[in-house]
Write a protein that holds these residues in place. Sequence first.
Motif, PDB file in Angstrom:
ATOM      1  N   GLY A  87      25.791  11.084  47.039  1.00 55.20           N
ATOM      2  CA  GLY A  87      26.754  10.072  46.616  1.00 55.20           C
ATOM      3  C   GLY A  87      27.060   9.179  47.812  1.00 55.20           C
ATOM      4  O   GLY A  87      27.532   9.659  48.839  1.00 55.20           O
ATOM      5  N   VAL A  88      26.735   7.896  47.682  1.00 57.53           N
ATOM      6  CA  VAL A  88      26.970   6.978  48.803  1.00 57.53           C
ATOM      7  C   VAL A  88      28.407   6.473  48.722  1.00 57.53           C
ATOM      8  O   VAL A  88      28.800   5.811  47.760  1.00 57.53           O
ATOM      9  CB  VAL A  88      25.949   5.823  48.806  1.00 57.53           C
ATOM     10  N   THR A  89      29.196   6.819  49.763  1.00 53.91           N
ATOM     11  CA  THR A  89      30.647   6.661  49.682  1.00 53.91           C
ATOM     12  C   THR A  89      31.187   5.517  50.548  1.00 53.91           C
ATOM     13  O   THR A  89      32.399   5.426  50.756  1.00 53.91           O
ATOM     14  CB  THR A  89      31.318   7.985  50.103  1.00 53.91           C
ATOM     15  N   LEU A 116      10.886  11.667  55.418  1.00 58.81           N
ATOM     16  CA  LEU A 116      10.868  10.216  55.545  1.00 58.81           C
ATOM     17  C   LEU A 116      11.946   9.611  54.645  1.00 58.81           C
ATOM     18  O   LEU A 116      12.313  10.178  53.617  1.00 58.81           O
ATOM     19  CB  LEU A 116       9.506   9.659  55.121  1.00 58.81           C
ATOM     20  N   MET A 117      12.421   8.447  55.063  1.00 60.66           N
ATOM     21  CA  MET A 117      13.432   7.727  54.291  1.00 60.66           C
ATOM     22  C   MET A 117      13.054   6.260  54.249  1.00 60.66           C
ATOM     23  O   MET A 117      12.446   5.740  55.191  1.00 60.66           O
ATOM     24  CB  MET A 117      14.782   7.911  54.983  1.00 60.66           C
ATOM     25  N   THR A 118      13.381   5.601  53.160  1.00 59.97           N
ATOM     26  CA  THR A 118      13.206   4.156  53.147  1.00 59.97           C
ATOM     27  C   THR A 118      14.280   3.490  52.297  1.00 59.97           C
ATOM     28  O   THR A 118      14.843   4.102  51.379  1.00 59.97           O
ATOM     29  CB  THR A 118      11.811   3.729  52.647  1.00 59.97           C
ATOM     30  N   GLY A 173      15.220   5.571  46.905  1.00 58.39           N
ATOM     31  CA  GLY A 173      15.805   5.274  45.604  1.00 58.39           C
ATOM     32  C   GLY A 173      17.309   5.098  45.725  1.00 58.39           C
ATOM     33  O   GLY A 173      18.006   5.943  46.294  1.00 58.39           O
ATOM     34  N   MET A 174      17.807   3.949  45.260  1.00 56.10           N
ATOM     35  CA  MET A 174      19.226   3.634  45.224  1.00 56.10           C
ATOM     36  C   MET A 174      19.576   3.308  43.768  1.00 56.10           C
ATOM     37  O   MET A 174      18.755   3.487  42.886  1.00 56.10           O
ATOM     38  CB  MET A 174      19.519   2.468  46.177  1.00 56.10           C
ATOM     39  N   THR A 175      20.791   2.850  43.528  1.00 56.31           N
ATOM     40  CA  THR A 175      21.219   2.638  42.139  1.00 56.31           C
ATOM     41  C   THR A 175      20.186   1.883  41.303  1.00 56.31           C
ATOM     42  O   THR A 175      19.862   2.269  40.181  1.00 56.31           O
ATOM     43  CB  THR A 175      22.559   1.865  42.116  1.00 56.31           C
ATOM     44  N   VAL A 213      17.897  11.095  46.485  1.00 58.20           N
ATOM     45  CA  VAL A 213      18.227   9.716  46.131  1.00 58.20           C
ATOM     46  C   VAL A 213      19.638   9.419  46.613  1.00 58.20           C
ATOM     47  O   VAL A 213      20.487  10.316  46.688  1.00 58.20           O
ATOM     48  CB  VAL A 213      18.089   9.440  44.612  1.00 58.20           C
ATOM     49  N   ARG A 214      19.871   8.170  46.969  1.00 63.13           N
ATOM     50  CA  ARG A 214      21.165   7.765  47.540  1.00 63.13           C
ATOM     51  C   ARG A 214      21.806   6.747  46.600  1.00 63.13           C
ATOM     52  O   ARG A 214      21.394   5.601  46.531  1.00 63.13           O
ATOM     53  CB  ARG A 214      20.937   7.149  48.924  1.00 63.13           C
ATOM     54  N   VAL A 215      22.815   7.213  45.865  1.00 64.22           N
ATOM     55  CA  VAL A 215      23.377   6.367  44.808  1.00 64.22           C
ATOM     56  C   VAL A 215      24.869   6.110  45.058  1.00 64.22           C
ATOM     57  O   VAL A 215      25.658   7.052  45.173  1.00 64.22           O
ATOM     58  CB  VAL A 215      23.179   7.028  43.421  1.00 64.22           C
ATOM     59  N   SER A 271      30.793  -1.110  41.077  1.00 61.50           N
ATOM     60  CA  SER A 271      30.512  -2.140  42.082  1.00 61.50           C
ATOM     61  C   SER A 271      31.495  -2.061  43.242  1.00 61.50           C
ATOM     62  O   SER A 271      32.687  -1.826  43.063  1.00 61.50           O
ATOM     63  CB  SER A 271      30.586  -3.512  41.429  1.00 61.50           C
ATOM     64  N   ARG A 272      30.977  -2.234  44.460  1.00 61.51           N
ATOM     65  CA  ARG A 272      31.827  -2.199  45.652  1.00 61.51           C
ATOM     66  C   ARG A 272      32.550  -3.510  45.875  1.00 61.51           C
ATOM     67  O   ARG A 272      33.446  -3.610  46.689  1.00 61.51           O
ATOM     68  CB  ARG A 272      30.980  -1.877  46.897  1.00 61.51           C
ATOM     69  N   LEU A 273      32.162  -4.566  45.161  1.00 59.40           N
ATOM     70  CA  LEU A 273      32.734  -5.901  45.416  1.00 59.40           C
ATOM     71  C   LEU A 273      34.138  -6.047  44.816  1.00 59.40           C
ATOM     72  O   LEU A 273      34.449  -5.445  43.820  1.00 59.40           O
ATOM     73  CB  LEU A 273      31.802  -6.976  44.865  1.00 59.40           C
TER      74      LEU A 273
END
Length: 231
Positions: free
Chosen positions: A31-33, A161-163, A204-206, A220-222, A229-231
């Motif tokens: 969970g990307v916080t 590995l990460m991308t 992999g993201m949202t 995965v980093r979501v 939305s963070r905005l």
Amino acid sequence: MLRENLRAVRENMEKAAVKSGRALNDITLIGVTKTISPDRIQELERLGVKDFGENKVQELLNKYSVISPSGGEPVNWHLIGHLQRNKVKYIMDKVTLIHSVDSQRLAIEINRRALEMDIIKDILVEVNVGEEASKQGISVDGVSEFVKELLPLTGVRVQGLMTVAPYVENPADNRELFRKMFQLFVDINENIPNNKPMSFLSMGMTNDYMVAIEEGANMVRVGTGIFGSRL
Ligand SMILES: *Cc1c(COP(=O)(O)O)cnc(C)c1O
């Protein structure tokens, strides 16, 4: 909302996992916080997510001290953004995995600190798979050599590995890049000592985590998909 979002993400993850011959349990959801308040992170933790990703050291430190495990399982913090060498010391005893190792000098600093503490730090090598000028990471052509250079460092363990793939309107447009990452992962594993295999492919993201899982991601980093939305 958090509960429903999380359920949807897990369902999507499961579908993609099954497509690639795996199960939901084989894939770690981080969970990307970033920008998310501690109380909402704690809420997610109570819903069973035990892995959190932050891209800034200071923000990670602020949240680290206020999020506590519930239900017996510890929580894991992941540093997923660019890491400056002078900040390594602050996170060594706090993060489970550093996803963003993109230079030998950074790896050497992590190694030095780890040896001082008598620990081995798990790291991922960040790959700039889209070869974007704006992105951090080792170029595709250089990854294999880079991983080999890190093998003698006894204080770090290259776990994978990460991308961060480019943002694309149509997630399927990243399929080829994810495939390339998986191939790199497999090729490098064949060419490093078999007592040091890499285990994690963080991609992999949202927008594109389903495609990433279909192509072999096991982390995965979501963020947005869970918190909105963070905005
Ligand atoms: C913000 C971020 C994510 C999550 O992005 P979402 O699109 O919100 O899921 C994943 N990885 C990294 C490195 C990030 O900075």
